[in-house]
Scaffold this motif. Structure first.
Motif, PDB file in Angstrom:
ATOM      1  N   GLU A 322      -0.861  31.033 -25.132  1.00 58.36           N
ATOM      2  CA  GLU A 322       0.176  30.004 -25.272  1.00 58.36           C
ATOM      3  C   GLU A 322       0.098  29.341 -26.648  1.00 58.36           C
ATOM      4  O   GLU A 322       1.127  29.092 -27.293  1.00 58.36           O
ATOM      5  CB  GLU A 322       0.017  28.962 -24.173  1.00 58.36           C
ATOM      6  N   ALA A 323      -1.123  29.072 -27.085  1.00 57.72           N
ATOM      7  CA  ALA A 323      -1.273  28.472 -28.419  1.00 57.72           C
ATOM      8  C   ALA A 323      -0.794  29.427 -29.505  1.00 57.72           C
ATOM      9  O   ALA A 323      -0.109  29.020 -30.461  1.00 57.72           O
ATOM     10  CB  ALA A 323      -2.743  28.094 -28.650  1.00 57.72           C
ATOM     11  N   GLU A 326       2.984  29.639 -29.415  1.00 59.94           N
ATOM     12  CA  GLU A 326       3.567  28.416 -29.998  1.00 59.94           C
ATOM     13  C   GLU A 326       3.511  28.453 -31.520  1.00 59.94           C
ATOM     14  O   GLU A 326       4.476  28.088 -32.206  1.00 59.94           O
ATOM     15  CB  GLU A 326       2.816  27.202 -29.451  1.00 59.94           C
ATOM     16  N   ARG A 327       2.362  28.930 -32.040  1.00 63.69           N
ATOM     17  CA  ARG A 327       2.262  29.054 -33.504  1.00 63.69           C
ATOM     18  C   ARG A 327       3.257  30.083 -34.024  1.00 63.69           C
ATOM     19  O   ARG A 327       3.911  29.866 -35.052  1.00 63.69           O
ATOM     20  CB  ARG A 327       0.842  29.460 -33.891  1.00 63.69           C
ATOM     21  N   THR A 329       6.080  30.961 -32.629  1.00 64.63           N
ATOM     22  CA  THR A 329       7.437  30.418 -32.507  1.00 64.63           C
ATOM     23  C   THR A 329       7.746  29.458 -33.646  1.00 64.63           C
ATOM     24  O   THR A 329       8.841  29.491 -34.235  1.00 64.63           O
ATOM     25  CB  THR A 329       7.585  29.705 -31.157  1.00 64.63           C
ATOM     26  N   ARG A 330       6.778  28.607 -33.981  1.00 69.68           N
ATOM     27  CA  ARG A 330       6.998  27.680 -35.108  1.00 69.68           C
ATOM     28  C   ARG A 330       7.197  28.448 -36.401  1.00 69.68           C
ATOM     29  O   ARG A 330       8.060  28.093 -37.223  1.00 69.68           O
ATOM     30  CB  ARG A 330       5.797  26.730 -35.233  1.00 69.68           C
ATOM     31  N   GLU A 388      15.120  32.082 -27.955  1.00 67.58           N
ATOM     32  CA  GLU A 388      14.286  31.550 -26.888  1.00 67.58           C
ATOM     33  C   GLU A 388      14.400  32.407 -25.620  1.00 67.58           C
ATOM     34  O   GLU A 388      13.414  32.627 -24.920  1.00 67.58           O
ATOM     35  CB  GLU A 388      14.678  30.097 -26.582  1.00 67.58           C
TER      36      GLU A 388
END
Length: 526
Positions: A322-323, A326-327, A329-330, A388
């Motif tokens: 997940e981390a 998230e990275r 995606t950013r 998304e």
């Protein structure tokens, strides 16, 4: 084929059973051969016991017949000796009475006698006994036995060598029963003494029944002149034998049920509880709350601990993923944001140069380049909007936005041109979306330059994995009135774009329609 289908249906029905019921069936089938062997052994033992009982009954009947034969023999010997003694003594000497007392003592059961001396002289008789008046030897025999069914007695008469009567004896029914009744035979039975077609029933208490089997045995007496017949009831199986037969069945059932209870209570139920907890486990849960497993099987407890360790490891990996997502995606958002800004800067620069152009041809060239940059920006913007959901680029809003931009940037000569859309909500990957955007832009722009009044764009379904893109313009119907060099370049460009779409460009020169089949990944609800 039908047999295979039947076996398949049976296997499917067995597979739908619970594990506990399957274990019960398997254990029952596994122990069934042992139960059958035990039952057969018990039945064989019961059959042997019944055969042994019949043999014992026959032996007892033989003993009873021998007792009657012995009684007749003893009486005959004593009567003949008494007759000889009476022939040598005068009447009234008391010898006859003493002989009667001796006969009474040698018999275990009471009998009645009459003694004669030489010349058929009647000497004495048991009190109350009157022998027949007419006595004769049949065919010169030394003895005669008669079963008198009217008086219920067995009478025997002894004769001398000259045919004269030596004595007469009678056994009554009660005396005969006392002689021949085998006390060792338990239970109700009939005892019958027969001579030819005459018979005397000594005992009658036999009662047959639905669950009894009749035993009938006959034993000859007195060299076959009499016969002793017994009829008794024999149970097909005694309660003890029935218990011996049912005991293996009960042991088989008990073993199967006990085995099933052990497997169900100690193994299956803890596994079912563990399975429910694991099934309720959702991704993202940080721990697996396993119940307390009270089972003597150490392996089940270790299995629960192993699942707990696995869930903790999976939870840790999920957190790390997940981390990382998230990275990522950013980072992708940042890249898209920068690309979008760069395309806007390029479009703004082209617009500025177009306004400062000194000729219409240069301004038209800048406008043509700007339309293609806008087409690329539209694809990028729609791809970013669907990033998304990860369904691809939505072609319906993409083509709609392209049509609006093309109408907005159309030259003054094409201000009256209309763009009609009939697009179904398909999704495609980014490479297909870019080629579709450029193909629509090329055909619509070429239609502007050729003086088109109407351009129709449609996207309809071909099959589950493809759709047909069609662009129809009245400027290209029949013989187009465009510059041949522009026409040649236009054909080369749209043919190359069709190759990028891995499809064949179909042309209809009569209607001015261009169509190509494109690959799609999904279709949304309208």
């Amino acid at each position: 084929m039908d047999q295979d289908e039947h076996k398949g249906s049976m296997a499917a029905r067995f597979a739908r059973l619970s594990t506990g019921l399957k274990m019960l069936i398997i254990l029952s089938l596994g122990l069934l051969p042992l139960g059958i062997v035990a039952i057969l052994a018990s039945v064989d033992s019961a059959r042997d016991n019944r055969s042994r009982g019949e043999v014992e009954t026959q032996a007892l009947l033989m003993v009873s017949a021998q007792r009657l034969t012995s009684a007749l023999a003893r009486s005959s010997i004593t009567i003949r000796a008494a007759s000889d003694a009476l022939s040598d003594t005068p009447p009234g000497s008391g010898t006859c009475e003493r002989m009667l007392q001796r006969l009474s003592r040698i018999q275990p059961s009471p009998a009645r006698y009459a003694l004669y001396a030489e010349g058929r002289q009647f000497r004495c008789a048991t009190p109350g006994f009157a022998p027949p008046a007419q006595l004769s030897s049949p065919n010169g025999a030394r003895s005669d036995i008669e079963l008198d069914t009217e008086q219920q007695v067995l009478r025997f008469t002894l004769f001398g060598e000259d045919g004269e009567v030596d004595g007469v004896g009678e056994f009554g029914r009660d005396a005969l029963l006392a002689l021949v009744a085998p006390p060792e035979i338990a239970g109700a039975h009939d005892l019958r003494l027969a001579q030819g077609d005459r018979s005397m029933l000594l005992r009658e208490n036999y009662r047959g029944g639905p669950f009894t089997r009749e035993i009938r045995i006959e034993q000859p007496i007195a060299s076959g002149r009499l016969a002793l017949d017994i009829r008794a009831a024999s149970l097909p199986i005694t309660p003890a034998e029935l218990l011996m037969i049912l005991l293996p069945v009960m042991m088989w059932v008990a073993a199967a049920v006990i085995g099933w209870l052990i497997v169900d209570r100690l193994l299956l139920r803890p596994l079912v509880r563990m399975q429910k907890v694991i099934s309720n486990y959702e991704p993202g849960d940080r721990a697996l709350d396993l119940p307390t497993l009270r089972s003597p099987a150490r392996e089940i407890g270790e299995l629960g601990q192993a699942f707990d360790r696995v869930t903790r490891t999976v939870a840790q990996h999920e957190a790390e993923l997940e981390a990382a997502v998230e990275r990522q995606t950013r980072l992708v958002r940042e890249v898209h944001h920068r690309v979008k800004n760069n395309l806007q800067v390029v479009a703004s620069l082209l617009n500025l140069h177009s306004r400062g152009a000194t000729s219409e041809d240069v301004a038209a060239a800048y406008a043509s380049i700007q339309r293609r940059v806008d087409a690329l920006a539209v694809v990028h913007r729609n791809h970013y909007a669907e990033l998304e959901e990860n369904r691809g680029v939505a072609l319906k809003p993409l083509i709609s936005e392209l049509a609006a931009n093309l109408r907005a940037t159309a030259p003054a000569s094409a201000a009256h041109m209309q763009i009609r859309l009939d697009v179904e909500p398909y999704y495609a990957n980014q490479d297909v979306a870019v080629s579709v955007a450029f193909l629509v832009t090329e055909i619509v722009e070429f239609s502007m330059l050729c003086g088109a009044s109407l351009v129709s764009v449609s996207l309809t379904g071909a099959d589950t994995a493809s759709a047909r893109l069609s662009v129809e313009t009245d400027a290209l119907a029949g013989e187009p009135s465009c510059d041949e060099r522009l026409m040649e370049r236009f054909d080369r460009i749209i043919t190359g774009l069709a190759r990028q779409l891995r499809s064949t460009l179909e042309r209809d020169t009569q209607t001015g329609r261009y169509s190509v089949v494109i690959g799609v990944v999904d279709k949304a609800e309208r």
